[in-house]
Design a protein around this motif. Structure first.
Motif, PDB file in Angstrom:
ATOM      1  N   SER B 206       0.635  -1.267   0.369  1.00  0.00           N
ATOM      2  CA  SER B 206      -0.010  -0.089  -0.267  1.00  0.00           C
ATOM      3  C   SER B 206       0.512   1.353   0.104  1.00  0.00           C
ATOM      4  O   SER B 206       2.065   1.228   0.635  1.00  0.00           O
ATOM      5  N   THR B 207       0.948   2.237  -1.114  1.00  0.00           N
ATOM      6  CA  THR B 207       1.067   3.263  -1.170  1.00  0.00           C
ATOM      7  C   THR B 207       1.237   4.282   0.300  1.00  0.00           C
ATOM      8  O   THR B 207       1.892   5.144   0.207  1.00  0.00           O
ATOM      9  N   GLN B 210       5.678   2.523   3.648  1.00  0.00           N
ATOM     10  CA  GLN B 210       6.964   2.263   3.238  1.00  0.00           C
ATOM     11  C   GLN B 210       7.803   1.601   2.409  1.00  0.00           C
ATOM     12  O   GLN B 210       7.808   1.025   3.592  1.00  0.00           O
ATOM     13  N   THR B 214       6.641  -0.297  -3.074  1.00  0.00           N
ATOM     14  CA  THR B 214       6.104   1.740  -2.428  1.00  0.00           C
ATOM     15  C   THR B 214       6.766   2.016  -3.073  1.00  0.00           C
ATOM     16  O   THR B 214       6.343   3.291  -3.585  1.00  0.00           O
ATOM     17  N   ILE B 217       6.491   2.703  -6.845  1.00  0.00           N
ATOM     18  CA  ILE B 217       4.862   3.543  -7.653  1.00  0.00           C
ATOM     19  C   ILE B 217       5.224   5.323  -6.539  1.00  0.00           C
ATOM     20  O   ILE B 217       4.680   6.308  -7.598  1.00  0.00           O
ATOM     21  N   ASN B 218       5.282   5.909  -5.467  1.00  0.00           N
ATOM     22  CA  ASN B 218       5.598   7.075  -5.090  1.00  0.00           C
ATOM     23  C   ASN B 218       6.286   7.734  -6.262  1.00  0.00           C
ATOM     24  O   ASN B 218       6.116   8.359  -6.436  1.00  0.00           O
ATOM     25  N   CYS B 231      -3.582   5.587  -7.322  1.00  0.00           N
ATOM     26  CA  CYS B 231      -3.409   4.329  -6.836  1.00  0.00           C
ATOM     27  C   CYS B 231      -4.327   3.650  -5.873  1.00  0.00           C
ATOM     28  O   CYS B 231      -3.940   4.478  -4.220  1.00  0.00           O
ATOM     29  N   THR B 233      -4.718  -0.061  -3.658  1.00  0.00           N
ATOM     30  CA  THR B 233      -4.030  -1.475  -2.850  1.00  0.00           C
ATOM     31  C   THR B 233      -5.242  -2.096  -2.709  1.00  0.00           C
ATOM     32  O   THR B 233      -6.194  -2.004  -1.541  1.00  0.00           O
TER      33      THR B 233
END
Lengths: 141, 278
Positions: B206-207, B210, B214, B217-218, B231, B233
């Motif tokens: 999950s964004t 950390q 992620t 993605i971040n 985004c 999850t």
């Protein structure tokens, strides 16, 4: 330093290249055989209907040889079709066998590439060469 | 015939078409999927064996059925017409093998040619994937020393990171060409294998948290902008199955079909919500 993983990967790529070539070869053979069957079937049907059409007005005493030639050519083409159909089945078997091998190799090269890139100290050129060789292989024949 | 007689028919036809627009759109997209034509709306990506095909077949309603056979390694792009909310979307499943030419073709079509790309579903499985080929499996166990579940998971997670990096790069390039997706969903599949540790998986994917995953993605969201790329999850389980690796067994422990259906429903409604937000 090149590790065992790298050597195995190269061997797998070599095999994949050979199998991909074979697959392509059988694919072409299969296509040609199918095309030939199609053409011969059309010719045989034409021959057959021509025989039916002319049979009524035919003087069998004088034109006996011509009629025999037509009949023989029809029988010959039917035999030829039969032999090509048998060949097609054989090519089909080989083709699917090669395809199955190729699909196994796709999974294996993918995994071994990651292992080799991870464990071997390869130069950028060496990595690029592996990538290029792999990109040339058509795994989806 | 008077023109007045024609008017109701002329008016009726567009009204009927409008009323049945969703039905017409559904069959139109189904036709496009059958002939494998048209721009991709949603693309499903992920590493090999994470369950992309089975996920799309579940959403399509082909699985689970009594006579359903789990798919082999996908070698070509699979095109499906899937319902998310009111509308039907043209979904393409891209093969996971990086050496597959079809993968390059699929990514090229989705990120650089498609005018209608809405989103990306990136399927992950927290490292619980295994090669389908037995020789390869044995080679990884006996030759490469990946003999425990933890080792194969670490290995898979490392490769997954490489894969998400390359996907993020593709999205960045697509964005610079004005054809980027509007949302990305990280579908955390196979939660039945780690249902008791689902919070740990959430922390990894999950964004809001950390992790190495992620971070990628971040980085993407930061370069594109949070308003341009949403985004989410979502946990998923499309096929309950024990995970066996070198004699070690990770048992499925989802706790019933109702949880599986609940997860699927949550997944579909989230995609529908994301689609509406565009």
């Amino acid at each position: 330093m090149k590790t065992e993983n790298y050597n195995e990967l190269i061997e797998l790529i070599e095999l994949a290249e050979k199998v991909a070539d074979k697959t392509e070869f059988y694919k072409n053979k299969l296509f040609n055989a199918r095309l030939l069957i199609l053409v011969l079937t059309v010719v045989s049907f034409g021959n057959f209907f021509f025989l039916i059409l002319i049979a009524n007005d035919y003087n069998f005493k004088t034109d006996n040889i011509k009629f025999t030639i037509l009949i023989l050519s029809l029988i010959a083409s039917l035999f030829y079709i039969f032999s090509i159909v048998r060949q097609t089945f054989r090519f089909k078997k080989y083709y699917y066998h090669e395809r199955k091998t190729l699909s196994r190799l796709l999974e294996m090269t993918n995994e071994f590439k990651m292992l080799a890139f991870d464990s071997s100290v390869l130069s950028v050129i060496e990595k690029a060469m592996v990538e290029m060789r792999l990109s040339r292989i058509n795994f989806n024949e | 015939m008077d023109w007045s007689e024609l008017i109701p028919t002329i008016v009726k036809t567009p009204i009927t078409v409008y009323k049945n627009r969703k039905f017409i759109q559904h069959w139109w997209i189904k036709l496009l999927a059958q002939i494998d034509y048209g721009d991709t709306d949603i693309v499903i990506l992920g590493r090999p064996s994470v369950g992309k095909t089975i996920l799309s077949e579940c959403l399509h309603g082909q699985a689970p059925k009594f006579n359903y056979k789990t798919p082999d390694t996908s070698q070509s792009i699979e095109t499906e017409a899937l319902n998310f909310g009111d509308w039907t979307k043209l979904v393409r499943v891209i093969p996971g093998q990086t050496d597959n030419k079809q993968r390059d073709i699929g990514l090229e079509e989705a990120f650089h040619k498609s005018e209608t790309l809405e989103g990306v579903i990136y399927v992950v499985d927290w490292g619980y994937s295994e090669p389908r080929d037995l020789t390869l499996k044995n080679s990884l166990i006996f030759d490469k020393g990946l003999d425990t579940i933890q080792k194969i998971r670490d290995y898979n997670l490392k490769n997954e990171l490489e894969d998400i990096k390359s996907v993020c790069e593709q999205i960045k390039v697509a964005y610079s060409n004005g054809k980027a997706p509007k949302w990305i969903i990280i579908a955390v599949n196979k939660v039945d294998l780690f249902y008791d540790r689902v919070n740990d998986a959430q922390k990894y994917y999950s964004t809001n948290y950390q992790s190495q995953f992620t971070d990628e993605i971040n980085k993407l969201i930061n370069s594109i902008g949070a308003l341009n790329l949403k985004c989410l999850t979502i946990p998923m389980c499309v096929w309950q199955k024990d995970f066996e690796w070198n004699g070690n067994l990770q048992k499925t422990n989802l706790g019933g079909k109702d949880i599986e259906f609940g997860l699927s429903l949550n997944f579909i409604s989230n995609i529908a919500k994301m689609s509406k937000q565009k």
